[in-house]
Design an enzyme around this catalytic site. Structure first.
Site, mmCIF file in Angstrom:
data_model
loop_
_atom_site.group_PDB
_atom_site.id
_atom_site.type_symbol
_atom_site.label_atom_id
_atom_site.label_comp_id
_atom_site.label_asym_id
_atom_site.label_seq_id
_atom_site.Cartn_x
_atom_site.Cartn_y
_atom_site.Cartn_z
ATOM 1 N N SER A 17 0.833 -1.217 0.000
ATOM 2 C CA SER A 17 0.000 0.000 0.000
ATOM 3 C C SER A 17 0.862 1.260 0.000
ATOM 4 O O SER A 17 0.488 2.283 -0.581
ATOM 5 C CB SER A 17 -0.959 0.000 1.193
ATOM 6 O OG SER A 17 -0.243 0.111 2.414
ATOM 7 N N HIS A 110 13.375 -7.159 6.127
ATOM 8 C CA HIS A 110 14.682 -7.752 6.417
ATOM 9 C C HIS A 110 15.618 -6.672 6.951
ATOM 10 O O HIS A 110 15.619 -5.544 6.455
ATOM 11 C CB HIS A 110 15.312 -8.302 5.131
ATOM 12 C CG HIS A 110 14.960 -9.724 4.850
ATOM 13 N ND1 HIS A 110 15.400 -10.374 3.728
ATOM 14 C CD2 HIS A 110 14.226 -10.621 5.535
ATOM 15 C CE1 HIS A 110 14.941 -11.615 3.736
ATOM 16 N NE2 HIS A 110 14.222 -11.791 4.833
ATOM 17 N N HIS A 131 9.052 3.731 8.854
ATOM 18 C CA HIS A 131 8.911 2.979 10.094
ATOM 19 C C HIS A 131 7.750 3.550 10.903
ATOM 20 O O HIS A 131 7.703 4.762 11.132
ATOM 21 C CB HIS A 131 10.205 3.023 10.911
ATOM 22 C CG HIS A 131 10.138 2.171 12.139
ATOM 23 N ND1 HIS A 131 9.838 0.821 12.091
ATOM 24 C CD2 HIS A 131 10.329 2.448 13.449
ATOM 25 C CE1 HIS A 131 9.823 0.321 13.308
ATOM 26 N NE2 HIS A 131 10.117 1.284 14.155
ATOM 27 N N ASP A 171 16.528 1.136 12.337
ATOM 28 C CA ASP A 171 15.591 2.249 12.610
ATOM 29 C C ASP A 171 16.235 3.350 13.432
ATOM 30 O O ASP A 171 15.557 4.082 14.163
ATOM 31 C CB ASP A 171 14.329 1.717 13.296
ATOM 32 C CG ASP A 171 13.613 0.707 12.404
ATOM 33 O OD1 ASP A 171 13.013 -0.237 12.936
ATOM 34 O OD2 ASP A 171 13.705 0.840 11.169
ATOM 35 N N GLU A 200 1.126 6.860 7.115
ATOM 36 C CA GLU A 200 2.266 6.324 6.350
ATOM 37 C C GLU A 200 2.178 6.726 4.880
ATOM 38 O O GLU A 200 3.170 7.147 4.268
ATOM 39 C CB GLU A 200 2.290 4.801 6.461
ATOM 40 C CG GLU A 200 2.689 4.269 7.800
ATOM 41 C CD GLU A 200 2.497 2.768 7.913
ATOM 42 O OE1 GLU A 200 1.915 2.152 6.990
ATOM 43 O OE2 GLU A 200 2.945 2.203 8.916
#
Ligand SMILES: Nc1nc2c(c(=O)[nH]1)N[C@@H](CN(C=O)c1ccc(C(=O)N[C@@H](CCC(=O)O)C(=O)O)cc1)CN2
Ligand SMILES: NCC(=O)N[C@@H]1O[C@H](COP(=O)([O-])[O-])[C@@H](O)[C@H]1O
Length: 217
Positions: A17, A110, A131, A171, A200
């Site tokens: 998405s 990953h 994130h 992150d 997002e």
């Protein structure tokens, strides 16, 4: 932005998405003079691959299994396989034409090792990641659920979404753009996830645009 188009390669693992948000933004004025030139998934069944195909964007399924088969099924063997996998991923990307200006991790599940990050950085290509948390919070997988639980059990008032530069530490790269998302008392996980995904979809476009604006072509 310059005349020659900006090229994005998008890494996915699932629904896509956020990839779709980028594809739509390239087709509109939100990401002018920009195109998604290739989509790579680590999962064959990722619906995002179908989204790319529908948009006539070339795709690659980069399968980890052949690399795992070459190593013993131990922690060391798996780590070696992931390094070879990542090195191969970098080679695939660097062999593509046109060369990407930015690589966008859009639900890429990953952890990227230096075997990927170093050869890509050596070519001056930025890697950014979406994130669903704020800087310094809930690094890694399952961030939305962890924030939701913290809201229920610890009284956390807000979480958020960030687009950040990808470095070896997960992150922890510099944030390009962030947006807070309030946590609502009594709200179910699915409803929070829905609100987070809506944020997002806007932020991945805004963050990509900010990074592209710094690239001189
Ligand atoms: N070196 C980096 N790699 C990645 C980053 C990063 O900042 N630095 N961001 C992640 C995306 N991500 C969270 O945004 C994330 C995704 C997945 C995992 C994780 O633990 N994955 C497991 C396997 C999960 C699976 O295959 O189902 C793993 O890699 O062992 C952590 C963080 C993208 N990569
Ligand atoms: N650590 C990264 C991470 O957890 N990313 C999550 O993957 C989803 C991908 O959705 P999509 O495939 O529909 O774009 C995103 O919604 C994001 O929350």
């Amino acid at each position: 932005m310059s005349e020659s188009p900006y090229n994005l390669i998008v890494l996915i693992s699932g629904n896509g998405s956020n990839l779709q948000a980028l594809i739509d933004a390239c087709a509109s004025s939100e990401l002018p003079n920009t195109r998604v030139t290739h989509v790579i998934s680590n999962r064959k069944g990722a619906f995002g691959l179908q989204r790319a195909a529908k948009a006539s964007i070339p795709t690659t399924y980069h399968n980890l299994v052949p690399f795992k088969r070459k190593h013993p099924q131990t922690e060391e063997g798996t780590a070696a396989a992931r390094k070879e996998y990542d090195s191969s991923l970098a080679s695939i990307i660097l062999s593509l034409s046109p060369r990407p200006d930015v690589i966008v991790c859009a639900g890429w599940m990953h952890i990227l090792t230096p075997e990927f990050l170093n050869p890509i950085a050596a070519q001056g290509i930025k890697v950014i990641n979406l994130h669903p948390a704020l800087p310094g919070e809930f690094a890694g997988a399952g961030a939305i659920e962890r924030a939701w639980k913290a809201g229920k059990e610890e009284g956390l008032k807000r979480t958020g979404v960030m687009i950040h530069e990808v470095i070896a530490e997960v992150d922890a790269g510099e944030a390009v753009v962030t947006e807070e998302v309030e946590l609502r008392e009594g709200e179910g996980l699915e409803d929070l996830e829905k609100r987070m995904h809506e944020v997002e979809h806007g932020l991945i476009v805004e963050g990509t645009r900010k990074v592209l604006e710094k690239i001189k072509k």
